[in-house]
Design a protein around this motif. Structure first.
Motif, PDB file in Angstrom:
ATOM      1  N   MET A 290      -6.091  -0.870  -4.297  1.00  0.00           N
ATOM      2  CA  MET A 290      -4.234  -1.141  -4.572  1.00  0.00           C
ATOM      3  C   MET A 290      -4.307  -2.910  -4.904  1.00  0.00           C
ATOM      4  O   MET A 290      -3.918  -2.448  -6.105  1.00  0.00           O
TER       5      MET A 290
ATOM      6  N   GLU B 131       0.713  -1.241   0.176  1.00  0.00           N
ATOM      7  CA  GLU B 131      -0.164  -0.165   0.362  1.00  0.00           C
ATOM      8  C   GLU B 131       1.525   1.319   0.267  1.00  0.00           C
ATOM      9  O   GLU B 131       1.956   1.383   0.255  1.00  0.00           O
ATOM     10  N   THR B 132       0.678   2.364  -0.899  1.00  0.00           N
ATOM     11  CA  THR B 132       1.221   3.322  -0.852  1.00  0.00           C
ATOM     12  C   THR B 132       0.481   4.766  -0.781  1.00  0.00           C
ATOM     13  O   THR B 132       1.537   5.447  -0.510  1.00  0.00           O
TER      14      THR B 132
ATOM     15  N   GLY C 236      -4.824   4.518   3.218  1.00  0.00           N
ATOM     16  CA  GLY C 236      -4.548   3.221   3.066  1.00  0.00           C
ATOM     17  C   GLY C 236      -3.582   2.289   4.556  1.00  0.00           C
ATOM     18  O   GLY C 236      -4.281   1.337   5.121  1.00  0.00           O
TER      19      GLY C 236
ATOM     20  N   GLU D  55      -7.914  -1.455   0.117  1.00  0.00           N
ATOM     21  CA  GLU D  55      -7.222  -2.655  -0.237  1.00  0.00           C
ATOM     22  C   GLU D  55      -8.218  -3.041  -1.436  1.00  0.00           C
ATOM     23  O   GLU D  55      -7.144  -3.739  -2.595  1.00  0.00           O
TER      24      GLU D  55
END
Length: 419
Positions: free
Chosen positions: A386, A248-249, A253, A383
Motif C-alpha cells: 500500500m 488499504e483497499t 490487507g 502495508e
C-alpha cells in the motif's frame, strides 16, 4: 477520479516531538491514577492530556504555516458557506452511521467503551455542545487553508443531498470511518481494562525483579501503547497535517490486519493456534534467578521497543492507513520495528513454556506461534504494498535496506578479518 492525495515524508516525531508525546501520555496516566478516576474517565483524561500536548507542540505550528501559506480564492461567500453546509451534512451522515453501527453490532454494544460513553452521555451535554461548536469552526478553518477544499466530506454531503458526487471519495470516507470506529472502540476499551489493572495490580506494589513486578511493567507498557493508539485514531486533523492520505483497499490487507485483533484473534487463537496454553515459566526458570531476570529484561526491552515505535508515530498512528512516512525513532533502523519487537517478545515469553511442554507438544505449540508470526509477515508485506504507491516510501525503504540495522550488521560481519 478522487482528488489526488498529498504524499509526504514525516520525519517522524523527532526528539522534541517524541519527548512531548511521552510526556503527554505519562502525564495523563499519572493524573488519572492520582485522582483515582474510574477507568472510563481515566482513559478520557489521558487522551485529553495527550491530544493537548500534540496540538501545542506539533499542531499549532503546522496550522500557522498552513494559514500563512494559504491561497486566497476568488470565490463568492455564498459558494463558500454552501460548501461548509454540505460538509456539515456529510459529517452528520457519517456520525449517523457510527450511531447505527454502535447500536446494532454486538462488538460495539458489548464493548466497555460504548457502554461507558452511553452511561456518561447525560453528564457531558456541555462538553458535547462545545465539541459541536469547535467542529464547525474547525471545518471552516480547514476549508480556508485547504489547497483543494472539495474533499471527501464535501462529497459525502453531496451524496446525501442527492447531488453529483465522486464515488471513490465516498468509499474512502466509509473505509476511514470503519477504521476509526473499530479501532477507537477497541483501543478505548483496552485502555479501560489496562487502567483497571493499573489500579488493582500496579508494578510498584510488588518486589522489584519479581515475576509480578515484570508483569506489572508489561501491563503499564500496554497501557501506554493503547492510549497512544487511541489518540492517533482521534487525531486525524487535516489542519495540523495529521490526516489520512490513503487507506488499504485490498481484502488481504484488511484480513491480515483485523485477524490480529479482538474479536477475531482470540477466537482463532483458541480454536486453531492455542500456543499460550501450557506450563508456566516456573517449571523451567526459577523466579529470581539470573536467567529469569535476564530473560524478563529481554522481554521487557522488546516490549519497550514496540512502545517506542508507537511513540514515533505520534498523532499519526493508525492501522490500514497512510498518514505520512515515519522515518525517525526505531524506523531509522528497520521498516517494521513494532512487529519485529512484538513477535520477539512473544517468543521470549512463550519459549520456556514450550520447553516445559515436552518435545511433541512444545514443537506443536511453537508451530502455532510461528503461524501467528507468519500472519505478521503477511501484514507487513501488505502495508508495504500500500505505502509503495508513495515515492517517499520507496526512497525510505531503499535507505533502510542500504543503511538500516541489517545492513550495518552485514557490513560489520563482512569487515571482520578472517581467523
Amino acid at each position: 477520479m478522487p482528488i489526488p492525495q498529498d504524499w509526504d515524508t514525516v520525519t517522524g516525531s523527532p526528539l522534541v516531538s517524541q519527548a512531548a508525546t511521552l510526556v503527554g501520555v505519562l502525564l495523563g496516566i499519572a493524573l488519572s491514577a492520582y485522582l483515582q478516576l474510574e477507568p472510563g474517565k481515566a482513559m478520557a483524561l489521558a487522551l485529553f492530556c495527550l491530544l493537548l500536548v500534540w496540538i501545542v507542540v506539533d499542531g499549532t505550528l503546522a496550522a500557522r504555516r498552513a494559514w500563512a501559506s494559504r491561497e486566497r480564492r476568488d470565490e463568492a461567500p455564498a459558494a463558500f458557506w454552501r460548501r461548509i453546509g454540505t460538509k456539515l451534512v456529510g459529517l452528520a451522515a457519517l456520525l449517523g452511521v457510527v450511531v447505527i453501527v454502535c447500536s446494532v453490532f454486538p462488538f460495539f454494544t458489548q464493548s466497555s467503551a460504548v457502554r461507558w460513553f452511553i452511561e456518561a452521555g447525560h453528564t457531558t451535554i456541555v462538553i458535547s455542545i462545545a465539541l459541536a461548536v469547535a467542529t464547525i469552526l474547525y471545518i471552516v478553518a480547514t476549508d480556508l487553508v485547504a489547497g483543494e477544499p472539495d474533499d471527501y466530506l464535501n462529497q459525502v454531503g453531496r451524496a446525501v443531498l442527492m447531488q453529483d458526487f465522486r464515488e471513490e471519495d465516498v468509499l474512502f470516507a466509509l473505509r476511514l470511518l470503519a477504521i476509526k470506529c473499530f479501532f477507537l472502540v477497541l483501543m478505548f476499551s483496552g485502555g479501560m481494562a489496562a487502567f483497571s489493572d493499573l489500579a488493582d495490580k500496579p508494578a510498584w506494589a510488588f518486589p522489584p525483579l519479581s515475576a509480578a513486578w515484570f508483569e506489572g511493567l508489561l501491563r503499564l507498557a500496554f497501557l501506554l501503547d493503547v492510549v497512544l493508539a487511541a489518540g492517533g485514531y482521534i487525531a486525524t486533523f487535516k489542519l495540523f497535517g495529521w490526516h489520512v492520505r490513503a487507506t488499504e483497499t485490498t481484502a488481504l490487507g484488511w484480513l491480515v490486519c483485523l485477524i490480529c485483533y479482538e474479536p477475531f484473534f482470540p477466537a482463532i487463537s483458541h480454536a486453531f493456534v492455542p500456543y499460550g496454553e501450557g506450563p508456566g515459566w516456573e517449571t523451567v526458570i526459577e523466579e529470581g534467578s539470573p536467567v529469569f531476570i535476564l530473560w524478563s529484561v529481554a522481554t521487557l526491552f522488546c516490549t519497550l521497543i514496540y512502545v517506542w515505535a508507537t511513540v514515533a508515530f505520534g498523532p499519526r498512528f493508525s492501522n490500514l492507513t497512510h498518514r505520512g512516512i515515519i522515518t525517525s525513532g526505531p524506523y531509522r533502523f528497520i521498516k517494521h520495528p513494532a512487529y519485529v519487537s512484538k513477535n520477539i517478545a512473544w517468543w521470549l515469553f512463550a519459549a520456556p513454556s514450550f520447553i516445559a511442554s515436552g518435545l511433541a507438544e512444545g514443537l506443536a505449540r511453537a508451530g502455532m506461534l510461528a503461524i501467528v508470526s507468519l500472519i505478521y509477515v503477511m501484514r507487513a508485506r501488505a502495508e508495504e504494498r500500500m505505502l509503495s504507491r508513495d515515492p517517499a516510501y520507496r526512497d525510505y525503504a531503499e535507505s533502510v535496506t542500504s543503511h538500516g540495522l541489517w545492513a550495518m550488521a552485514k557490513r560489520r560481519l563482512m569487515s571482520k578479518p578472517a581467523a
